[in-house]
Scaffold this motif. Sequence first.
Motif, PDB file in Angstrom:
ATOM      1  N   GLY A  12      82.361 -65.500  24.055  1.00 34.18           N
ATOM      2  CA  GLY A  12      82.999 -66.656  23.788  1.00 34.18           C
ATOM      3  C   GLY A  12      83.192 -66.468  22.097  1.00 34.18           C
ATOM      4  N   GLY A  13      82.948 -65.196  21.503  1.00 35.36           N
ATOM      5  CA  GLY A  13      83.165 -64.599  20.372  1.00 35.36           C
ATOM      6  C   GLY A  13      82.628 -65.300  19.252  1.00 35.36           C
ATOM      7  N   GLN A  14      81.263 -65.475  19.280  1.00 30.49           N
ATOM      8  CA  GLN A  14      80.484 -66.137  18.402  1.00 30.49           C
ATOM      9  C   GLN A  14      80.584 -65.674  17.129  1.00 30.49           C
ATOM     10  OE1 GLN A  14      76.366 -66.275  19.332  1.00 30.49           O
ATOM     11  NE2 GLN A  14      75.686 -67.469  17.738  1.00 30.49           N
ATOM     12  N   GLY A  15      80.676 -64.169  16.852  1.00 33.74           N
ATOM     13  CA  GLY A  15      80.723 -63.510  15.674  1.00 33.74           C
ATOM     14  C   GLY A  15      82.042 -63.798  14.962  1.00 33.74           C
ATOM     15  N   ARG A  16      83.278 -64.396  15.589  1.00 32.62           N
ATOM     16  CA  ARG A  16      84.479 -64.534  14.661  1.00 32.62           C
ATOM     17  C   ARG A  16      85.073 -65.898  15.168  1.00 32.62           C
ATOM     18  NH1 ARG A  16      87.311 -58.597  15.894  1.00 32.62           N
ATOM     19  NH2 ARG A  16      85.752 -57.583  14.887  1.00 32.62           N
ATOM     20  N   PRO A  17      84.475 -67.046  14.891  1.00 30.91           N
ATOM     21  CA  PRO A  17      84.919 -68.275  14.972  1.00 30.91           C
ATOM     22  C   PRO A  17      85.919 -68.599  14.258  1.00 30.91           C
ATOM     23  CG  PRO A  17      82.708 -68.609  14.287  1.00 30.91           C
ATOM     24  CD  PRO A  17      82.791 -67.147  14.402  1.00 30.91           C
ATOM     25  N   GLY A  18      85.844 -68.110  13.006  1.00 38.11           N
ATOM     26  CA  GLY A  18      86.727 -68.456  11.814  1.00 38.11           C
ATOM     27  C   GLY A  18      88.116 -67.977  12.188  1.00 38.11           C
ATOM     28  N   ARG A  19      88.414 -66.988  13.133  1.00 36.28           N
ATOM     29  CA  ARG A  19      89.925 -66.658  13.347  1.00 36.28           C
ATOM     30  C   ARG A  19      90.339 -67.459  14.212  1.00 36.28           C
ATOM     31  NH1 ARG A  19      90.153 -60.743  16.466  1.00 36.28           N
ATOM     32  NH2 ARG A  19      89.380 -60.194  14.454  1.00 36.28           N
ATOM     33  N   ALA A  20      89.837 -68.229  15.121  1.00 39.41           N
ATOM     34  CA  ALA A  20      90.507 -69.330  15.858  1.00 39.41           C
ATOM     35  C   ALA A  20      91.090 -70.387  14.928  1.00 39.41           C
ATOM     36  CB  ALA A  20      89.676 -69.628  17.107  1.00 39.41           C
ATOM     37  N   LEU A  21      90.061 -70.629  14.027  1.00 38.12           N
ATOM     38  CA  LEU A  21      90.205 -71.985  13.056  1.00 38.12           C
ATOM     39  C   LEU A  21      91.358 -71.609  12.329  1.00 38.12           C
ATOM     40  CD1 LEU A  21      86.635 -73.021  12.407  1.00 38.12           C
ATOM     41  CD2 LEU A  21      88.146 -73.929  14.052  1.00 38.12           C
ATOM     42  N   VAL A  22      91.477 -70.445  11.844  1.00 38.85           N
ATOM     43  CA  VAL A  22      92.540 -70.195  10.852  1.00 38.85           C
ATOM     44  C   VAL A  22      94.034 -70.196  11.814  1.00 38.85           C
ATOM     45  CG1 VAL A  22      93.833 -68.162   9.790  1.00 38.85           C
ATOM     46  CG2 VAL A  22      91.199 -68.621   9.507  1.00 38.85           C
TER      47      VAL A  22
END
Length: 586
Positions: A12-22
Amino acid sequence: MAAPKKGRGPSGGQGRPGRALVIILIAMVALAGGMFLSGHTTPRLGIDLAGGTSITLKAKNQPGKPNAINPTNMDTAVGIIERRVNGLGVSEAEVQTQGSDNIIVNIPKGTNSEQAREQVGTTAQLYFRPVLTVAASGPEQPAPSGSATPTPSGSAKPSGEASPGGEEKGDKATPSASATTQGRAVTEGLKKAPTPTPTNSGEPKPSDSPEASPSADPATAKLQEEFAKLNCADPEQRAAAGKDALPTDSIVACGSNVPGSYEKYILGPAEVSGGDVDDAKGAIDQQTGEWIVSMEFSSAGAKKFQTITSRLSQQQPPMNQFAIVLDGEVVSAPSVRTALSKNAQISGSFNQQSAEDLGNILSYGALPLTFEEVSVTTVTAALGSEQLKGGLIAGGIGLALVVIYLVAYYRGLAFIALLSLLVSGILTYTIMSLLGPAIGFALNLPAVCGAIVAIGITADSFIVYFERVRDEIREGRTLRPAIERAWPRARRTILVSDFVSFLAAAVLFLVTVGKVQGFAFTLGLTTLLDVVVVFFFTKPLMTLMGRTKFFSQGGSWSGLDPKRLGAQPPLRRSRRVSASTEPKEA
């Protein structure tokens, strides 16, 4: 064995959730910017919300075709009328049958409904007829004689000149013929023979045949009498001229080159029908920069058109013209210089609207039935605003109940759900606003109902994910692993649920007509947006919130309190047992 797992990124990409939000933030800014730049900051409303015009047309059997009113011809007429209205840029127009012989046309407010009504009401067959004579129309007067009188040209329904594509042309004055020339032209037209060529004096060459005399032919004399009495400035006479005539008949008809000015015509039998036109559209001539109408004929139509233009090109004005006749009215009467076949252009004093109108008539003019306008009903904007207000109130109540449920049951998790609903609402609103000018989408009352139903579908996706996370916590896991372990199973359930909803919306859209399609379209759109929001906003935001102290410690107001969920953390109990069994110091 713990070392390899430590370096592996969680599902689920816990380390990079900010990318999806951007990504979703950029999408929202782009859609909102496009909405404001286009100037369409609100969705277009349908006829039941914004008001508009409803037209009822009743089918009539054509002369000689007593059984023409049948389901096949009615469906064909609906399709042609719908394409004709849509060709004007009228969005969300509804065209459907009612009973066995009625067609209902609903035109929403905010479009050029008067222009659409003119073309919707003009529903008879389209024909190309040779012009035998023409004169300016006024009060009842004797047949014109003497010198020719030029026909004025203008931009409303211009007379022009038909030519092969790319040839430069100009407006051409159309003189009327003398009384004797009219008689000879009508006589020859009735016999479907070439019209006579006038001499230098403007009179036809003498003929020894008694049939050449207009008075010798009762049909010719009748046409001349009708022509002389016809006053096209009278709306009743103008509406009756040329109606209910067979294609093989010669007729008198009215036309207008400039508003308020009318011409009357004697026209020969139809030689080409609207069904022979494959395509027609208004366009700008690249050589002259003027608006023209380009036509493309079918194979059979090209042969017919070549025959008539070959003959007309040898005649003198006005007998070198062919009239484009719709419902007995001359909408254009271009003259011919050379023989034409598959492709042709009509030029004249066109502007963009008149060129596109004529192209639209030529493209969609041939109907299998004739219709009469039975009734015209106007739906007021006040009634529409009341319906819209009622729909918004219903939506507000539904949203309020969802919010109350989320806050009462999920507490802190309700914050994530409400932000997700807000993002979904912004995306839905901006996309609907942009779809109005893009594809003609208009929001009607059933579409509003579809948006209200979508609130529940979207909330259901959040609930599925939240419950999966809570199940993981009940099994004794801490929040961050629970968020990631719950996602694959929740994702699968959400996708299956949304697929079923979208499939139902797609089937409903394909098998229904009218306003129900608005419900199906909105339901399908919001279902797709639900997937986007859950994947690119809800899940990444949940990951970020799981790192905060408020949620990670499982406070009583977080909605993730292990005690409230009935969890018994085995790891903590194991540590307590281990400490109690250690030997005490002496």
